[in-house]
Structure formats: structure tokens, C-alpha cells
Scaffold this active site. Structure first.
Site, mmCIF file in Angstrom:
data_model
loop_
_atom_site.group_PDB
_atom_site.id
_atom_site.type_symbol
_atom_site.label_atom_id
_atom_site.label_comp_id
_atom_site.label_asym_id
_atom_site.label_seq_id
_atom_site.Cartn_x
_atom_site.Cartn_y
_atom_site.Cartn_z
ATOM 1 N N GLU A 126 0.872 -1.184 0.000
ATOM 2 C CA GLU A 126 0.000 0.000 0.000
ATOM 3 C C GLU A 126 0.902 1.225 0.000
ATOM 4 O OE1 GLU A 126 -3.647 -1.777 2.791
ATOM 5 O OE2 GLU A 126 -2.590 0.052 3.373
ATOM 6 N N TYR A 131 -10.764 -4.493 3.492
ATOM 7 C CA TYR A 131 -9.840 -4.085 4.546
ATOM 8 C C TYR A 131 -10.669 -3.924 5.810
ATOM 9 C CZ TYR A 131 -6.135 -1.157 6.738
ATOM 10 O OH TYR A 131 -5.182 -0.623 7.559
ATOM 11 N N ASP A 175 -5.855 9.378 10.436
ATOM 12 C CA ASP A 175 -4.562 8.832 10.823
ATOM 13 C C ASP A 175 -4.082 9.326 12.168
ATOM 14 O OD1 ASP A 175 -3.553 7.032 8.726
ATOM 15 O OD2 ASP A 175 -3.933 8.771 7.440
#
Lengths: 414, 267
Positions: B45, B171, B56
Site C-alpha cells: 500500500e 480491509y 490517521d
């Protein structure tokens, strides 16, 4: 709260669609973790809108806690002062919607009352918010104190420094203020940090967003809660002088005070509207005017005009007013801009400072730096309009919080 | 069979590794990517840096800022991807990032550029299925997998919406939170993977908070793939120019643990 509108297909008040789109703008661009919560919020908001008890509680708090309706005021000496430098026969009458007289000193409290009632309906027990100038943080801390909910406010470290009085207010009200040191340490970074908190605490936390932006349904519900401004002003105008204003003017950061004033008038074809962005040091230098100097993009949950580079990296905004220092704008303004229903202009730091002092001296009102941008635009437009025409501007905040910033800008030591 | 489906069709669960493109500089990234492959990564990735990485944690936020401060442009990231494809014809490469840098020139432009660079899949953090038209149709038309995220908050009623239009792999974000902080408890991962696998034939990779070979091995026992990101980004931050060797050694420790875990399962 307004009763549900009866909408004609051609209404400017029919947005957004059920997916939160205002034309090509708006939407729900959030991480999957938040998506179920955003959908829950939408359902809870639809249910609240249908519940007369919700509207009754909202209206009651606005009247007895916030102090609504706010006055509608004819600024006679400001009108006269501007006529002195206007061509013969020019110099429109200037009226102010006095939302700076609300409890906590700005329009922000209208929205916070609505959102905390929603939070409690949803069973949430912890409140978070972002703040720029600190007005939304103070308003959020205030309603959290009023309803006994713990409150965390994210504020850019730079704003913590330049808005020290509001930081202290929030702490007095029992809120925890968390300075944000990522990015440029301002409002955008505070919003990033609030979203990070939210995603980690979805089970119990309600995010009270301070402006008419973010993922659907925030732009819609913030607008609806703030529409009390325009709804009152429209009725007050009709009752006082039996006519509607020719021009509405409001400052725009995210744009919640502006959309709150404008929305109830959008279908009044003869009422023109002017949104005033912050031109900072100038549109060719550092500024915070997303419509004038930006382009459409996706940030903080919605598609809207943003200050960004060719790769879609967000650029830093600048304004002397911490409340306008944001590189985006609410999606409904992007739509109203694209269809031309509302005109948008900008005022620089210097123009806002001049307007700030003008209002102090002519009317005995110390405005916040945010509406000082609107007043700067009013001063220009009034001189171009006939004397029998009427401008209604939203005085969305009081300037007590800004006196240190203004003193510094004017070279005065305190 | 696509490169991604081949990576998930091996005897061992796939090791999916994340690094931020251009961290610490665009020139440093190719050697780090080579180290990932050399260490045994099955899927790469490649993070596209963004000024406002809202999902994040501190490690990847800092990596984004380092990359942007070094002047990384979208064109650099696409060049890095294209050169990687030339060096590693078999290893699948997925671009991961936020909506604005991906859509700023239009979805068709991005899909064509990604296709030209030999990119196999795209993960966009802030385009949920409800806004699929923003990117999904253009990627599918270009033959690029749109990898969807499922989370602990994705309930049974919503799961079909998430899976509709998903391809490549799913995911599973095992923690409701931001990247790099805590790991979910094993039982909740097992339960979630079972729920996902009952609903789809697409491979399920699990990520968020996985740092040690032991953690990776535990996840490998139940999932089709193990995603590791912040821990690699931390090594890049710590070792700077010497990062490739540190990254290779670390990836090798994860890859060995994952292979051993699956063999234990089989035995």
C-alpha cells in the site's frame, strides 16, 4: 424551529437532497467508522424535526436562556456617517440584526442549543467540538455546563494564544481545552483533531460542529438552527417598516451566520444577498476567501470550495479574525455561489479593522472582527445605493474577545 | 487472475504493508519499497500524502507532513508507482489516501494515471459507498480494484452496502479509531472476520494497531491478510536514509511469523 417548509419545485430553499447534496456540493465524505453514526444522526434529526416537543424545548431555551429574539436595530449614525462621503442622493439605510447580544456574545449559541438537544435525544453522554475564535467553543462549553455533559474543545495552538480570554471562559465553564499543534495550529487542524477523537469514541460522543459544513446532515441542521436569525429578522422588518430589505450582508468563514440570515429570504426575489469572505492580507497574498481564491474539492466530510493547490493539498488560510481563518466554506454557500443567487465578495484585514473602529465610534457597539468584515462591505455598498434602500447586516458577534488583537494591530500596548 | 487475487491465493495469508510515498523524500521511497518486497511483503500500500489526514494517528500524520515538506507531488507518486511496477512485475501495488488528492483532476484522470502506473487497487479513506460515484465507476472502468473498508461500526444491515462494488480485498479496520494506536482484542477480530467471510468471497485483510510478529501471527490465523502500517512508518522516521535495511528485517520477521502461524493452523 421553523415548521417544515412548503416547497415549490423552483424554491431555493429545497436543498439539500436526501443524500445531503446541494447541487454538486455537500455529501458525506467520511471514513467508514463514522458513516453509521452520520446516518444515525440523520435519522435522529428527521425524527426531532417532526417532534413538536423538540421544537418547543429549542424555542424555550432560545427565548429564556439565549435571550431571543435579538433586536433589529436601525444604525442611524452609521448611516449618516456613510452618507457624508456618498454621492448626492446615495447612502442606504443600515440595519443590524443584533445577534451579538445573545448569551455568550455571538450567534454560535443558537446552533449549540439545537445540537446538544439532539445529542441528548441520541443518548450521547460526551460532547466534543472544534473552535477557531473560541466563540463556538464558549457556546459549546456553555450548553454542556447547562446540561451537565463533559466537554472537550479542540483549538489550534495559535488560536489558543490569540484568543486567551475565550480559552479562560471555556475553562471556567468546565470544558477541557486541548490545544492542537498539527498543521498550522488553527481551525482546520482543530477540526481534524476533533474528527480523530470522534472516530475513536463513536459509541458515546456527539460532535457539535460549529459551522454549516461537515458531512450531511450537519450543513442542513446547523442552517436550520441558525435560520432563527433570518426568520426573526424577516418578521421584524415587516412589522417595523412593512417591507423587506434590499440587501442582506453577512460575514463568511464556514458561513453559519450568513446562511442563518439568508435562508429564510432565499425565495424573496427582490432581496439581494452579499456574503463577505476574509481577504486577509489581500486576495493576491494570504487570505481565507475560499470562493474568491479557491476551487471545489473534498475536505472535512463535504465537497465545497477550498483553498488548495493543483494536487489537492489544502493551503493555509489567513485572516486577522480567527473565526474566519478556515480554508473552506459551507457547501450551501458554494451552491448559492454557483447558481448566482447570492453574491460573494471579500474584505481585507485592514478594511475590517477600519470598519471595526467605525462602528465603535458611530454606534457605541464594539463588533467582533468577523462581522467587521461584513460592516466593511456594508460601508462600500451603502454609498452606492439610494437613500430609500435598506441594508440589513448580521452583527453576529461582539468584539470583547478581539480587543487584544485589535490593540496589537493598531500598535497599542495594553 | 489479477496480481491482487494471486497474492491472496498463496498458501499463507498475505502480508499487506503500508508506507507513505515521499517519506522522508520521493527519492528515498523506491529503496524502501524494494525492502518491503525483499522482506516478504505480498501487497504494497503506497500512501498518498495529504495535508489533512483525518483518519490517521500521529505516526502517519507526521509521515504525511515529512513527505509534503520534501515537496512530494502527485506526479512523483505516480512515477514511483510506475518504476516499482517495472522492477516488480508480480507484486500488487495499492494507492491509499484521501479523496481530495485523488479527485482533484477528476476521477477519470486519476483512474487513467493509476492504470498507466500499473496500480492494482485504490483505498480511499473518505469516500464511503454512499459517494461511490465520485471514484468507483472510473476505477472499475480502468480495471482497478476499489478496496472497501469495513469497521467495528459496520453493522449487519450496512455490510451489503459496503461490499457492493468492493473488489480486490476487504480491509477490516479492527479498531474504531485512528491508525497506529491500539490493537483490537483477538476475539473481536475473529468474530468480525467470520461475519465478513460469511458475507463475501473477497479476501479479508485486517489492520490497525498490528506491530509485533506475535500480533501478526494471531491475526494470520483467522484472516486472509494482515495489514501493517504505522510500525513501518515509525522505522522510516527513526532510521531515515538507513531505513531500507531496518524495514527489510522487520518485514521478514512479520512474514516468517505469518507463514508459521498458518502452518500451525494446518497442522
Amino acid at each position: 424551529m421553523n415548521a417544515p417548509d412548503t416547497l415549490t419545485p423552483n424554491s431555493y430553499r429545497a436543498q439539500p437532497d436526501d443524500r445531503g447534496h446541494f447541487g454538486e456540493f455537500g455529501g458525506r465524505y467520511v471514513a467508514e467508522t463514522l458513516m453509521p453514526l452520520v446516518l444515525d444522526l440523520d435519522r435522529a434529526y428527521r425524527a426531532a424535526k417532526e417532534d413538536p416537543a423538540f421544537a418547543a424545548q429549542f424555542d424555550d431555551l432560545l427565548e429564556h436562556y439565549v435571550g431571543r429574539p435579538s433586536p433589529l436595530y436601525y444604525a442611524e449614525r452609521l448611516t449618516e456617517a456613510l452618507r457624508e462621503s456618498a454621492p448626492d442622493g446615495k447612502g442606504a439605510q443600515i440595519w443590524f440584526k443584533r445577534d451579538e447580544l445573545n448569551h455568550t456574545g455571538a450567534h454560535k449559541i443558537n446552533n449549540c442549543i439545537g445540537q446538544i438537544l439532539l445529542a441528548m435525544r441520541m443518548g450521547k453522554t460526551r460532547i466534543i467540538a472544534e473552535t477557531g475564535a473560541g466563540q463556538h467553543g464558549v457556546a459549546t462549553a456553555t450548553v454542556c455546563a447547562r446540561f451537565g455533559l463533559p466537554c472537550v474543545i479542540y483549538m489550534g495552538a495559535k488560536d489558543v494564544e490569540r484568543q486567551a480570554p475565550n480559552v479562560f471562559r471555556m475553562k471556567l465553564l468546565g470544558a477541557e481545552v486541548r490545544p492542537v499543534t498539527s498543521g498550522a495550529h488553527t481551525l482546520k487542524d482543530a477540526m481534524n483533531e476533533a474528527m480523530r477523537d470522534w472516530v475513536a469514541n463513536v459509541h458515546d460522543t456527539f460532535y457539535i460542529i460549529g459551522t454549516a459544513a461537515g458531512p450531511h446532515p450537519y450543513p442542513e441542521l446547523v442552517r436550520d438552527f441558525q435560520s432563527v436569525i433570518g426568520t426573526e429578522a424577516r418578521a421584524q422588518m415587516l412589522s417595523r417598516i412593512n417591507r423587506l430589505p434590499d440587501l442582506l450582508v453577512a460575514a463568511i468563514g464556514g458561513g453559519s451566520n450568513a446562511i442563518g440570515l439568508f435562508h429564510p429570504f432565499l425565495d424573496d426575489a427582490d432581496v439581494k444577498m452579499l456574503g463577505v469572505e476574509a481577504a486577509g492580507h489581500g486576495l493576491d497574498k494570504e487570505h481565507a476567501a475560499s470562493l474568491a481564491g479557491g476551487s471545489p474539492g473534498i475536505l472535512h466530510g463535504n465537497k465545497t470550495y477550498l483553498l488548495q493547490d493543483e494536487d489537492g493539498q489544502i493551503t493555509e488560510a489567513h485572516s486577522i479574525s480567527a473565526g474566519l481563518d478556515y480554508p473552506g466554506i459551507g457547501p450551501e454557500h458554494s451552491w448559492l455561489h454557483s447558481i448566482g443567487r447570492v453574491e460573494y465578495t471579500s474584505a481585507t484585514d485592514v478594511e475590517a479593522l477600519d470598519a471595526f473602529q467605525l462602528l465603535c465610534r458611530t454606534e457605541g457597539i464594539i463588533p467582533a472582527l468577523e462581522p467587521s468584515h461584513a460592516i466593511a462591505a456594508v460601508a462600500k455598498r451603502a454609498r452606492e445605493m439610494d437613500r430609500d434602500q435598506i441594508i440589513l447586516a448580521n452583527l453576529c458577534g461582539r468584539g470583547d474577545k478581539d480587543i487584544f488583537t485589535v490593540a496589537e494591530a493598531l500598535g497599542v500596548k495594553m | 487472475m489479477t496480481r491482487l487475487s494471486a497474492a491472496f491465493a498463496q498458501a499463507h495469508p498475505a502480508l499487506v504493508t503500508f508506507v507513505t510515498a515521499g517519506d522522508p523524500t520521493p527519492g528515498a521511497t523506491p529503496a524502501i519499497l524494494d525492502a518491503l518486497v525483499a522482506g516478504g511483503a505480498d501487497v504494497i500500500e503506497l500512501g498518498m500524502p495529504f495535508t489533512d489526514p483525518m483518519a490517521d494517528g500521529p505516526a502517519i500524520q507526521a509521515a504525511n507532513l515529512r513527505s509534503l515538506a520534501a515537496g512530494t507531488k502527485t506526479a512523483d507518486i505516480l512515477s514511483i508507482a510506475k518504476a516499482f511496477r517495472a522492477r516488480h512485475p508480480e507484486t500488487p501495488l495499492v494507492l491509499m489516501g484521501y479523496a481530495n488528492p485523488m479527485t482533484i483532476r477528476g476521477a477519470d484522470w486519476f483512474a487513467a494515471a493509476a492504470q498507466d502506473a500499473g496500480v492494482d487497487g485504490v483505498i480511499c479513506v473518505d469516500i464511503p459507498p454512499e459517494e461511490d460515484e465520485e471514484l468507483g465507476p472510473a476505477l472499475r472502468a480502468a480495471g482497478i480494484d476499489l478496496i472497501r473498508l469495513a469497521t467495528p461500526t459496520t453493522d449487519a444491515a450496512r455490510l451489503p452496502t459496503v461490499l457492493d462494488g468492493a473488489s480486490g480485498f476487504v480491509y477490516y479496520v479492527s479498531v474504531a479509531g485512528i491508525t497506529g494506536l491500539q490493537q483490537a482484542v483477538q476475539s473481536s477480530i475473529e468474530e468480525a472476520v467470520a461475519r465478513l467471510k460469511a458475507a463475501t468471497d473477497i479476501p479479508v485483510a485486517v489492520g490497525f494497531g498490528i506491530r509485533t510478529p506475535d500480533q501478526a501471527a494471531a491475526v494470520a490465523k483467522v484472516a486472509d491478510g494482515v495489514v501493517v502500517g504505522s510500525a513501518i512508518v515509525d522505522l522510516v522516521a527513526q532510521h531515515g536514509a538507513d531505513a531500507p535495511e531496518a524495514v527489510r528485517a522487520y518485514i521478514q520477521s512479520l512474514a516468517s511469523a505469518i507463514r508459521a502461524a498458518r502452518m500451525e493452523e494446518v497442522a
